[in-house]
Design a protein around this motif. Structure first.
Motif, PDB file in Angstrom:
ATOM      1  N   GLY C  99       0.821  -1.206   0.000  1.00 12.31           N
ATOM      2  CA  GLY C  99       0.000   0.000   0.000  1.00 12.31           C
ATOM      3  C   GLY C  99       0.849   1.248   0.000  1.00 12.31           C
ATOM      4  N   ALA C 100       1.877   1.244   0.850  1.00 15.42           N
ATOM      5  CA  ALA C 100       2.744   2.419   0.942  1.00 15.42           C
ATOM      6  C   ALA C 100       3.516   2.608  -0.361  1.00 15.42           C
ATOM      7  N   SER C 101       3.980   1.512  -0.969  1.00 13.48           N
ATOM      8  CA  SER C 101       4.741   1.634  -2.212  1.00 13.48           C
ATOM      9  C   SER C 101       3.863   2.198  -3.316  1.00 13.48           C
ATOM     10  N   ALA C 102       2.640   1.634  -3.435  1.00 17.48           N
ATOM     11  CA  ALA C 102       1.736   2.133  -4.473  1.00 17.48           C
ATOM     12  C   ALA C 102       1.501   3.632  -4.276  1.00 17.48           C
ATOM     13  N   SER C 103       1.294   4.048  -3.007  1.00 17.33           N
ATOM     14  CA  SER C 103       1.065   5.476  -2.746  1.00 17.33           C
ATOM     15  C   SER C 103       2.279   6.296  -3.141  1.00 17.33           C
ATOM     16  N   ALA C 104       3.467   5.797  -2.763  1.00 18.38           N
ATOM     17  CA  ALA C 104       4.678   6.544  -3.068  1.00 18.38           C
ATOM     18  C   ALA C 104       4.850   6.677  -4.582  1.00 18.38           C
ATOM     19  N   PHE C 105       4.539   5.608  -5.311  1.00 19.41           N
ATOM     20  CA  PHE C 105       4.655   5.673  -6.777  1.00 19.41           C
ATOM     21  C   PHE C 105       3.690   6.708  -7.338  1.00 19.41           C
ATOM     22  N   MET C 106       2.461   6.748  -6.794  1.00 17.88           N
ATOM     23  CA  MET C 106       1.492   7.737  -7.273  1.00 17.88           C
ATOM     24  C   MET C 106       1.974   9.139  -6.985  1.00 17.88           C
ATOM     25  N   ALA C 115       1.025   2.501 -10.822  1.00 16.90           N
ATOM     26  CA  ALA C 115       1.442   2.474  -9.417  1.00 16.90           C
ATOM     27  C   ALA C 115       0.809   1.294  -8.696  1.00 16.90           C
ATOM     28  N   ILE C 116      -0.470   1.014  -9.012  1.00 19.07           N
ATOM     29  CA  ILE C 116      -1.140  -0.113  -8.359  1.00 19.07           C
ATOM     30  C   ILE C 116      -0.456  -1.419  -8.755  1.00 19.07           C
ATOM     31  N   ILE C 117      -0.144  -1.557 -10.041  1.00 16.71           N
ATOM     32  CA  ILE C 117       0.503  -2.797 -10.486  1.00 16.71           C
ATOM     33  C   ILE C 117       1.871  -2.947  -9.821  1.00 16.71           C
ATOM     34  N   LEU C 118       2.617  -1.850  -9.741  1.00 17.09           N
ATOM     35  CA  LEU C 118       3.923  -1.927  -9.078  1.00 17.09           C
ATOM     36  C   LEU C 118       3.760  -2.331  -7.613  1.00 17.09           C
ATOM     37  N   GLY C 119       2.732  -1.765  -6.963  1.00 19.28           N
ATOM     38  CA  GLY C 119       2.480  -2.118  -5.564  1.00 19.28           C
ATOM     39  C   GLY C 119       2.170  -3.604  -5.414  1.00 19.28           C
ATOM     40  N   SER C 242      -2.022 -10.353  -0.353  1.00 21.98           N
ATOM     41  CA  SER C 242      -1.828  -9.434   0.775  1.00 21.98           C
ATOM     42  C   SER C 242      -1.585  -8.025   0.263  1.00 21.98           C
ATOM     43  N   GLY C 243      -0.757  -7.926  -0.773  1.00 20.89           N
ATOM     44  CA  GLY C 243      -0.456  -6.616  -1.352  1.00 20.89           C
ATOM     45  C   GLY C 243      -1.725  -5.920  -1.798  1.00 20.89           C
TER      46      GLY C 243
END
Lengths: 509, 333, 335
Positions: C99-106, C115-119, C242-243
């Motif tokens: 969740g945090a990674s997807a947010s950071a990518f956005m 970003a969602i796919i990367l997360g 989980s991601g």
């Protein structure tokens, strides 16, 4: 003794569904197989026999891709094959069924039969109706009425074996290896299984049959291959040999001078057992004396280890009495009372029960003898080390020092640490379960000497061993167990191995 | 085979550790700028610690302290944990053994640092503190903190303004007792609300279990409470913005525009909410950077000639952020 | 010796037909098995009586579904791993990190879908590392996933810089805050995830192999099943799922903190354990997990509505877990 006599006429290689030659396999330097051979013809039931530790199980695992051989070749229908995994063996039609590992209890019968990449599916989605029908088809071939949707764990033992056989059929097995399939079956169930095996043989399947029950072998099998010490000794037609001939081939030569002199036994009874009954033990009575080494033999599952566990209080007795030095032990299995009576058990499973591999020698010894190294609950580091040093000297344990981890020692020295733990208690009675399993010959001799030294000091030793030469060489007297009862009792001096083995098979020769 | 695989994986893991070690800002980077302090080797050594590095305020404040201290040429080592005071105590005791000149306690819980305080005392090392509790404490030569009483009255006042009075209003109070600052201001606010005649919704203060997940916890508290008592809530007083955000979201989702929420911290995300004129009505900005300035000045004075601060408890005041000034406010967190 | 013959006058138990014996056994098993369902019904009845208007309303039903949506997703991930006989302690931190990674990518300007796919790939990656450690390096699942739990938890602090990430593009909030036909989007996503996992576990060859491996890994291996490969992919899929749970949570809250989903691990394990009591074979199964999730959701929501404080809620949740484990161990002893 006749060993490699009159082999049956060798058929052409392409007639053989499986041919293994010159197989050798070592585990951490210890040879489990040296020059093992086996050939299986289509449409025969071929018995694979040998004493415990002769290498039968290892050979089966090599043949089915569980182990890779160090040397030797395996051919299937005349073509050389290399099995890197169980799956490869399955692709070549070589399938083994193991007694304890026949089915997955938590999934359905149909799934058990189709286990291993054989479930009909559409892009990964199982076609259940078809899968169930296919499983049913394999069971029908075996004439078995087992509901394919039931959990396999809910089946009876013979049904579980049948499911495992059906799985082999589903894998298109042309060689079917069965390891002790009848161990937990009743007589009727065994008949059913034999009928199934015979019909498979008539369909051209080559069956390898491993069993300790020689009568079964003579009833069912066409040929026998006998192994000893990791090598194949002979392959014969069943029609050409007798049970006694098989036994003498399995036993081989007498062992060399490994054993110390006897003559320490006295007449003073220390342990007397009356009509002892418990799990796998039926109405056993005997007496053991001070300074005596009493050997107990029998096949796996004969109740010999259970008897020892009953004596040690690790298992509950349902009948009979155990008296140690005049004191009757409680029947409910009280390890503490047994220890207080001066009787200690050195278990067979050294790694899991006898010694903690991650701890040092001195900690292992001290933990079993805390009262010897502590005062008022405080452990004295000095006394811990002293006790370990003394034990190491007495038992000649080869190690860098008392702080060395037991896991780094050789098997023989690990076994000595187990002994040291127990001997530090200065027991009157020492119970030994397979005292030399997995130990090299040199250390074996040392352990035999040690056991005899203890006997000379008046200790009573009761030792269980699956190796008949060891029983004969080490003991003063030998009891043989068969199906929970004592089937024979002989003085060890000059005992005849063939006679003992007959007792083991319950044949009161 | 498998052994080799294990070795390769082990080495790869070790190599990765090495890489992170190199790229992370080295703790000893400031050692170069030494000047004539009281340290053994001429370097002025400061050991700073915080168990609240996982909270936005804790991290920003301690990072700022390290930055300013290094600018002054101190050798600063920062010890952190996620509210694990066992780790902090043992880390600090070994730091004290190795010799430091000053200890900086960042957001310490005075109830949980006795072991390191004792060690520092016997080694005669002064402890300066940022937000080390709510009352004067002999453990610290100086403790600079916000006046919890003032924080509570600012937020309760804002809630009163939003709801149009306190008398007879139903207000939920959400606190987190393990955090001493939040605990203090929550209890003060609770008392103020009760005294002014407000009813405490649910009869007692709601406790969030974990600051990190408190947004979701508060969201559930308020959603469930409104589910059971649609007419039983006029305002939610929350001890920190994270949970206040969850409370505000619950009110939004319930489609209500007559219930107001206040928080403390003035997080950026909270200020955004206040600007929307929604249920999130106000928060309080605590200017931790000005606190850091005070402490850094006093430590520098101590380094120069051993002067200790006159007062060992300094209280500073927070600034209310509401709809009036949110637009002009630049949040630091 | 011959005196014992007289005893056999009494009817032998074998005389009874096989079928009746099994039915009787399954009846007593059924009562035990449905214990978990009885508990769920019991909780609903108790809270319904205590707060008829608050608890038993349609609005609150939707509310409970929304509150358990993310737990459902993460417990689904845990179910996959537990089917193979292993354990994944890292599902919570993996969700947080994804969740945090997807947010950071956005926030760094990447398009929302990317970003969602990367997360999701971050979650998959953590799962693959778990799978590699457990399946190929033979590290026990508890130790391996405890290690990733710690490491991944630390990475989440690095990704968020210890603060709360917010201000993601508005479209992202569609994932967690929109509604379809009155149902909150997280509920819809959870239902889809549950359905997919259920189908995979029950109707695909992969799922059935996972059950075989979990039932007896040795037999599976000796039957030609690649145990390592199957365990590896189970962990990998659990990481991915989980991601997804973490990303839905972040969208629901409009913000990503460094520990937002960590606490879900315990609840997910509890839900799967509760569910295991509902299967014949005592294995993890998705239907049971959903009942477990239901119990936890109803318990938390009901206690909030009745006004029980959170500390007591913690205690009660723990007691429920113990009760479930006891129940399932009692059953397996019987079977």
């Amino acid at each position: 003794m006749s060993t490699a006599t009159a082999e049956t006429a060798a058929p052409q290689a392409e007639e053989l569904v499986l041919q293994a030659q010159g197989i050798s396999k070592h585990f951490e330097g210890v040879a489990a197989l040296t020059d093992a051979r086996l050939d299986v013809r289509p449409g025969e039931i071929h018995a694979l026999l040998g004493e415990n530790g002769a290498g039968k199980s290892t050979l089966i695992k090599v043949l089915t891709g569980v182990y890779r051989p160090d040397a030797g070749s395996i051919a299937s229908n005349g073509e050389n094959v290399h099995f890197a995994a169980v799956r490869d063996a399955h692709h070549s039609g070589v399938v083994a069924l193991y007694q304890e590992l026949s089915i997955v209890p938590t999934i359905s019968v149909a799934e058990n039969i189709l286990l291993g990449e054989r479930t009909p599916n559409t892009v990964g989605l199982v076609r259940w109706p078809e899968a169930n029908r296919e499983a049913q088809r394999h069971l029908d071939r075996l004439n078995q009425r087992i509901p394919v949707r039931r959990l396999a764990g809910q089946l009876s033992p013979v049904q579980q074996t049948m499911v495992a056989v059906a799985r082999a059929l589903a894998a298109d097995a042309r060689v079917l290896i069965l390891d002790e399939p009848t161990a937990s079956l009743t007589d009727t169930e065994i008949k059913d299984l034999f009928a199934v095996l015979r019909s498979l043989r008539d369909e051209g399947v080559g069956i390898v049959y491993v069993s300790h029950r020689l009568e079964e072998v003579f009833e069912l099998c066409d040929r026998v291959t006998i192994m000893r010490n990791g090598s194949t000794i002979s392959t014969r037609d069943v029609a050409d040999i007798t049970i006694d001939g098989v036994i003498s081939t399995m036993v081989g030569r007498a062992p060399g001078e490994l054993f110390p002199d006897r003559g320490t036994a006295t007449d003073r009874a220390v342990v007397s057992v009356e009509s002892l009954t418990g799990r796998r033990v039926q109405d056993v009575s005997f007496t053991a004396h001070a300074g005596e080494v009493l050997g107990i033999g029998g096949l796996a599952g004969s109740g010999r280890s259970e008897l020892l566990r009953l004596l040690a209080g690790a298992q509950k007795a349902t009948g009979g009495t155990i008296t140690v030095a005049g004191r009757v032990l409680p029947a409910k299995g009280d390890v503490g009372a047994v220890l207080n009576a001066g009787m200690v058990l050195v278990p067979e499973e050294r790694r899991s029960q006898g010694v903690s591999l991650n701890a040092s020698i001195q900690d292992n010894i001290a933990l079993a003898n805390l009262e010897k190294v502590s005062t008022g609950g405080w452990v004295s580091a000095r006394r811990v080390t002293e006790l370990a040093r003394r034990s190491m000297e007495n038992l000649r344990i080869k190690a860098r020092g008392p702080r060395q981890h037991v896991g780094l020692l050789s098997g023989g020295n690990q076994q000595k640490v187990v002994l040291a733990k127990m001997l530090a208690r200065e027991p009157h009675v020492l119970l030994l379960d397979e005292p030399t399993r997995g130990i090299d010959v040199g250390t074996k001799a040392e352990i035999y000497r040690l056991i005899r030294e203890l006997a000379a000091q008046g200790t009573t030793i009761i030792a269980v061993s699956s190796e008949l030469p060891e029983l004969i060489g080490l003991s003063d007297r030998i009891l043989i167990m068969h199906e929970g009862r004592i089937s024979g009792q002989v003085p060890a001096e000059g005992a005849d191995e063939e006679l003992l083995l007959s007792y083991c098979y319950g044949r009161n020769a | 085979m498998r052994t080799r695989l294990k070795i390769i994986t082990g080495l790869a893991a070790a190599a990765m550790l090495g890489l992170t070690g190199c790229s992370a800002p080295g703790a000893d980077a400031g050692a170069a700028g030494s000047s004539g302090g009281s340290g053994d080797d001429g370097t002025f050594k400061v050991a700073a610690f915080t168990a609240g590095y996982a909270t936005p305020g804790g991290k920003l404040t301690l990072d700022k302290f390290v930055e300013e201290g290094k600018a002054k040429g101190w050798d600063i080592t920062l010890y952190t944990s996620d509210f694990d005071y066992d780790k902090i105590n043992s880390d600090m005791q070994s730091a004290i053994t190795q010799g430091v000149d000053v200890i900086l306690a960042g957001f310490p819980d005075p109830r949980q640092i006795a072991p390191l305080v004792n060690s520092a005392e016997s080694a005669d090392i002064p402890i300066f503190s940022i937000d080390g509790g709510v009352e004067p404490n002999e453990d610290f030569v100086e403790d600079v903190t916000f006046d919890q009483d003032q924080l509570a009255s600012l937020t309760v006042g804002a809630l009163e303004e939003a709801m149009g009075g306190l008398e007879g209003k139903d207000v939920m109070v959400i606190g987190h007792d393990p955090h001493i600052g939040i605990m203090t201001r929550s209890n003060l606010a609770y008392d103020m609300l009760e005294e002014a005649g407000a009813n405490i919704a649910g009869g007692e203060m709601k406790q969030a279990l974990n600051p990190g997940t408190s947004q979701e916890e508060a969201l559930k508290f308020v959603t469930d409470f409104l589910q059971a008592n649609p007419d039983g809530l006029d305002g939610v007083w929350v001890g920190w913005d994270h949970a206040a955000l969850g409370a505000a979201q619950a009110i939004d989702e319930a489609g209500r525009d007559d219930i107001y929420v206040t928080g403390v911290d003035a997080l950026g995300v909270a200020v955004e909410e206040i600007k929307k004129d929604g249920p999130f009505y106000a928060s309080v900005h605590q200017d931790w950077f000005s606190v850091v300035d005070v402490v850094v000045e006093d430590i520098e004075a101590y380094r120069a000639d051993g002067t200790l601060p006159e007062e060992n408890f300094v209280e500073v005041e927070g600034e209310l952020i509401d709809r009036d000034n949110a637009a002009d406010f630049t949040p630091s967190m | 010796m011959a005196t014992t013959e007289t005893v056999s006058a009494a009817p032998l138990p074998q005389d009874r037909p096989d079928e009746t014996r099994e039915e009787r056994k399954s009846l007593s098993q059924m009562v035990l098995q449905s214990g978990t369902i009885i508990a769920l019904v019991g909780l609903i009845v108790i809270f319904g009586v205590l707060s008829p208007s608050g608890f038993l309303s349609l609005g609150n039903l939707t509310n409970i579904l929304a509150q358990v949506a993310i737990l459902t997703i993460i417990a689904g991930a845990q179910t996959i791993v537990m089917v193979t006989g292993h354990f994944d302690l890292s599902v919570g931190t993996t969700a947080t990190l994804s969740g945090a990674s997807a947010s950071a990518f956005m926030l760094s300007g990447l398009p929302v879908p990317v970003a969602i796919i990367l997360g999701l790939l971050v979650g998959l990656g953590v799962g693959m590392i778990n799978g590699f450690l457990v399946a190929f390096l033979n590290i026990s699942a508890i130790v391996a996933t405890l290690a990733t739990l710690t490491t991944v938890g630390g990475l989440a602090f690095i990704v968020t810089d210890g603060t709360t990430l917010y201000g993601m593009p508005e479209v992202f909030y569609w994932v967690g805050q929109s509604r379809i036909a009155g149902l909150p989007m997280p509920v819809v996503i959870a239902l889809v995830v549950a359905l997919v996992i259920w189908v995979v576990l029950k109707y695909t060859t992969v799922g059935r192999r996972w059950y075989a491996v979990g039932g007896n890994a040795d037999v599976a291996r000796l039957s030609g099943v690649s145990v390592r490969g199957n365990v590896f992919w189970a962990f990998a899929l659990a990481g991915l799922v989980s991601g997804l749970g973490g990303i839905v949570l972040v969208s629901r809250l409009s913000s990503a903190s460094a520990t937002s989903a960590n606490d879900y691990m315990m609840l997910a394990v509890a839900a799967v354990f509760l569910g295991m009591t509902l299967s014949n074979s005592g294995q993890a199964n998705l239907g049971g997990t959903l009942v477990g999730v239901g119990i936890i959701g109803v318990l938390q929501n009901g206690l909030n509505i009745v006004g029980v404080n959170t500390y007591v809620q913690q205690v009660l949740t723990g007691i429920i877990i113990v009760a479930a484990v006891l129940l399932s161990s009692f059953k397996s002893r019987r079977a």
